[in-house]
Design an enzyme around this catalytic site. Structure first.
Site, mmCIF file in Angstrom:
data_model
loop_
_atom_site.group_PDB
_atom_site.id
_atom_site.type_symbol
_atom_site.label_atom_id
_atom_site.label_comp_id
_atom_site.label_asym_id
_atom_site.label_seq_id
_atom_site.Cartn_x
_atom_site.Cartn_y
_atom_site.Cartn_z
ATOM 1 N N HIS A 1 0.813 -1.215 0.000
ATOM 2 C CA HIS A 1 0.000 0.000 0.000
ATOM 3 C C HIS A 1 0.845 1.264 0.000
ATOM 4 C CE1 HIS A 1 0.414 -0.036 4.538
ATOM 5 N NE2 HIS A 1 0.454 1.266 4.326
ATOM 6 N N GLY B 1 -13.591 -19.100 -6.838
ATOM 7 C CA GLY B 1 -14.752 -18.412 -7.380
ATOM 8 C C GLY B 1 -16.013 -18.679 -6.577
ATOM 9 N N VAL B 2 -15.912 -18.555 -5.249
ATOM 10 C CA VAL B 2 -17.072 -18.765 -4.387
ATOM 11 C C VAL B 2 -17.136 -17.667 -3.326
ATOM 12 C CG1 VAL B 2 -17.139 -21.272 -4.672
ATOM 13 C CG2 VAL B 2 -15.743 -20.273 -2.852
ATOM 14 N N GLN B 3 -18.340 -17.425 -2.816
ATOM 15 C CA GLN B 3 -18.529 -16.602 -1.633
ATOM 16 C C GLN B 3 -18.876 -17.557 -0.490
ATOM 17 O OE1 GLN B 3 -20.763 -15.623 -4.539
ATOM 18 N NE2 GLN B 3 -18.739 -14.927 -5.221
ATOM 19 N N GLY C 1 3.500 6.798 8.007
ATOM 20 C CA GLY C 1 4.863 6.948 7.494
ATOM 21 C C GLY C 1 5.772 5.831 7.942
ATOM 22 N N ASN C 2 5.396 5.127 9.025
ATOM 23 C CA ASN C 2 6.154 3.961 9.471
ATOM 24 C C ASN C 2 5.856 2.730 8.626
ATOM 25 O OD1 ASN C 2 6.233 5.145 12.716
ATOM 26 N ND2 ASN C 2 7.998 4.051 11.900
ATOM 27 N N SER C 3 4.773 2.756 7.843
ATOM 28 C CA SER C 3 4.391 1.584 7.052
ATOM 29 C C SER C 3 5.544 1.098 6.187
ATOM 30 C CB SER C 3 3.191 1.912 6.165
ATOM 31 O OG SER C 3 2.025 2.060 6.911
ATOM 32 N N ASP D 1 0.040 -7.557 1.599
ATOM 33 C CA ASP D 1 0.437 -6.145 1.633
ATOM 34 C C ASP D 1 1.955 -5.994 1.678
ATOM 35 O OD1 ASP D 1 0.167 -3.418 1.569
ATOM 36 O OD2 ASP D 1 -0.387 -3.207 3.676
#
Length: 352
Positions: free
Chosen positions: A100, A260-262, A202-204, A130
């Site tokens: 991110h 491809g499922v919920q 900013g630490n990310s 991430d």
């Protein structure tokens, strides 16, 4: 000398207060309060600041929507500036940060601890964890940090965070591991280390160190009503991050599996067990699950012979599989147990 009234407010007599806080403190003599100066001096040369420049479509003011001027705004691009942190894991110039942080960057500038600014290119990123990997251009003599084992960290262990809070530049903060295995609902791979070391915007992407100077986490998120440090920060464990970074280094991408499922958690309607399982709430008609006969209303109880009790576990296991691999699902349908074999697809939105 401290006023006597102030000392009493702390619940100590003045002599007792001076003894507890002075250089001959029994706590300090026992070595329970570490000195992080040598550690900071050793690791900071490998901690970097990352300046990000990206372009995005201009925001259309509400008063211009539906007018001839709307086209003017649609054709405009705005330059957006951002900042984050990272750390060098290879002297050839490989830098780890959060996905991110880099976002859709058109330009990445890395600032070394000596103040030198160098351009960097994105090798690849993984949205589910991430994490992202950059390469600094034109440098092969950089200080690199070693990985440590996040599994060896215990609640109460000392840690030190380093990074670029609020764009101020290289900064270290210290604290302890305050919890492990935190699930923030960000994705199937949530397994965060929680720390009270000050983590701020900013630490990310910056490293979280153990007292040996090994990276045991990547600072990723904070919990804060105000947006500033509130004593709860979260880091991605090194044991999760390291294989992802190695895959990005080798392939430039992480191909994630997909059915491809919920899905959602339920208690299986099985009088013999009554165990927790995973309900298939919906099926993507174009996905691999539909092609293999999985239906909405099916209850998944196992994968490759291992019991599955939560939707998060199912999604995580499938996402960790390479596309094309065949998986066997144990499914409860109309109170009957059946087995389905599916070929895992490629998660949409990832690299082609």
């Amino acid at each position: 000398m401290l006023p006597r009234r102030r000392a009493l407010l702390a619940g100590l007599s003045l002599p007792a207060l001076l003894t507890a806080c002075g250089p001959r403190s029994a706590v300090a003599q026992r070595g329970l309060l570490p000195d992080f100066a040598d550690l900071a001096e050793r690791v900071l040369p490998a901690v970097v600041n990352i300046a990000v420049t990206s372009e995005q479509a201009a925001t259309i003011p509400p008063e211009f929507r539906g007018t001839p001027l709307e086209r003017h705004f649609r054709n405009r691009r705005e330059r957006v500036q951002g900042a984050g942190s990272g750390f060098i894991i290879d002297a050839s110039g490989l830098v780890v940060t959060n996905n991110h942080v880099v976002g859709q960057a058109s330009r990445l500038t890395v600032s070394l601890q000596g103040g030198q600014e160098v351009q960097a290119t994105l090798i690849g990123g993984d949205e589910l964890t991430d994490l992202a990997l950059l390469r600094i251009e034109g440098r092969t003599d950089l200080t690199a940090l070693p990985w440590g084992s996040s599994a060896s960290m215990r609640v109460g262990n000392w840690v030190m965070a380093a990074g670029n809070p609020f764009g101020l530049g290289g900064t270290v903060t210290t604290g302890i591991v305050s919890a492990r295995g935190r699930d923030l609902g960000a994705g199937p791979f949530d397994d965060f280390i929680q720390t009270d070391a000050a983590i701020n915007p900013g630490n990310s992407g910056g490293p979280l160190f153990n007292t040996a100077g090994e990276v045991i986490g990547i600072n990723t998120a904070i919990y804060s009503p105000s947006g500033a440090n509130a004593g709860i920060g979260f880091a991605t464990p090194s044991d999760l991050a390291r294989p992802v970074i190695e895959t990005l280094r080798r392939d430039g991408q992480v191909a994630r599996g997909w059915l491809g499922v919920q899905v959602q958690d339920v208690v299986a309607e099985d009088a013999r067990t009554g165990r927790r399982a995973v309900l298939v709430a919906g099926v993507d008609r174009a996905g691999p699950a539909a092609r293999s006969g999985l239906r909405a209303g099916d209850i998944v109880t196992g994968i490759n012979g291992e019991t599955i009790e939560t939707s998060r576990t199912l999604v995580r296991n499938i996402a960790a599989m390479p596309p094309g691999q065949t998986v066997r699902l144990s499914v409860l349908r109309d109170r009957r147990q059946i087995e389905l074999r599916l070929q895992v697809g490629r998660r949409p939105g990832g690299p082609a």
